[in-house]
Write a protein that holds these residues in place. Structure first.
Motif, PDB file in Angstrom:
ATOM      1  N   TYR A   4       0.868  -1.175   0.000  1.00 50.09           N
ATOM      2  CA  TYR A   4       0.000   0.000   0.000  1.00 50.09           C
ATOM      3  C   TYR A   4       0.907   1.228   0.000  1.00 50.09           C
ATOM      4  O   TYR A   4       1.875   1.285   0.744  1.00 50.09           O
ATOM      5  N   THR A   5       0.598   2.194  -0.833  1.00 53.10           N
ATOM      6  CA  THR A   5       1.364   3.428  -0.863  1.00 53.10           C
ATOM      7  C   THR A   5       0.534   4.561  -0.285  1.00 53.10           C
ATOM      8  O   THR A   5      -0.692   4.515  -0.303  1.00 53.10           O
ATOM      9  N   ALA A  26       5.022   7.485   2.617  1.00 55.25           N
ATOM     10  CA  ALA A  26       5.027   6.247   3.397  1.00 55.25           C
ATOM     11  C   ALA A  26       4.517   5.090   2.555  1.00 55.25           C
ATOM     12  O   ALA A  26       3.939   5.281   1.489  1.00 55.25           O
ATOM     13  N   CYS A  28       3.188   0.658   3.186  1.00 50.25           N
ATOM     14  CA  CYS A  28       2.865  -0.418   4.113  1.00 50.25           C
ATOM     15  C   CYS A  28       3.031  -1.742   3.377  1.00 50.25           C
ATOM     16  O   CYS A  28       2.530  -1.906   2.271  1.00 50.25           O
ATOM     17  N   GLU A  30       2.072  -5.590   3.738  1.00 46.29           N
ATOM     18  CA  GLU A  30       1.140  -6.424   4.506  1.00 46.29           C
ATOM     19  C   GLU A  30       1.166  -7.854   3.992  1.00 46.29           C
ATOM     20  O   GLU A  30       0.811  -8.121   2.846  1.00 46.29           O
TER      21      GLU A  30
END
Length: 65
Positions: A4-5, A26, A28, A30
């Protein structure tokens, strides 16, 4: 693994740079079970039944070339 951006980040709360977060500041990573594992008995299953215990650890290692 899903990535995820932070495409739409917008914050006035300071992050590690001392400034608010901007788009793409940022990401993520997962980890998840195999997609569609419920329909494939030979895949690791993602179903957790009453009384079962779930424990998972993820180790991320980053380096430079």
């Amino acid at each position: 693994m899903f990535l995820y951006t932070g495409d739409y980040l917008s914050s006035t709360t300071p992050i590690h740079t001392g400034q608010g977060a901007k788009p793409f500041d940022a990401l993520c990573l997962e980890c998840q079970h195999y997609p569609d594992s419920i329909n494939h008995p030979d895949f690791p299953q993602a179903v957790l039944r009453a009384g079962d215990v779930y424990n998972q650890s993820i180790l991320y290692k980053f380096g430079t070339i």
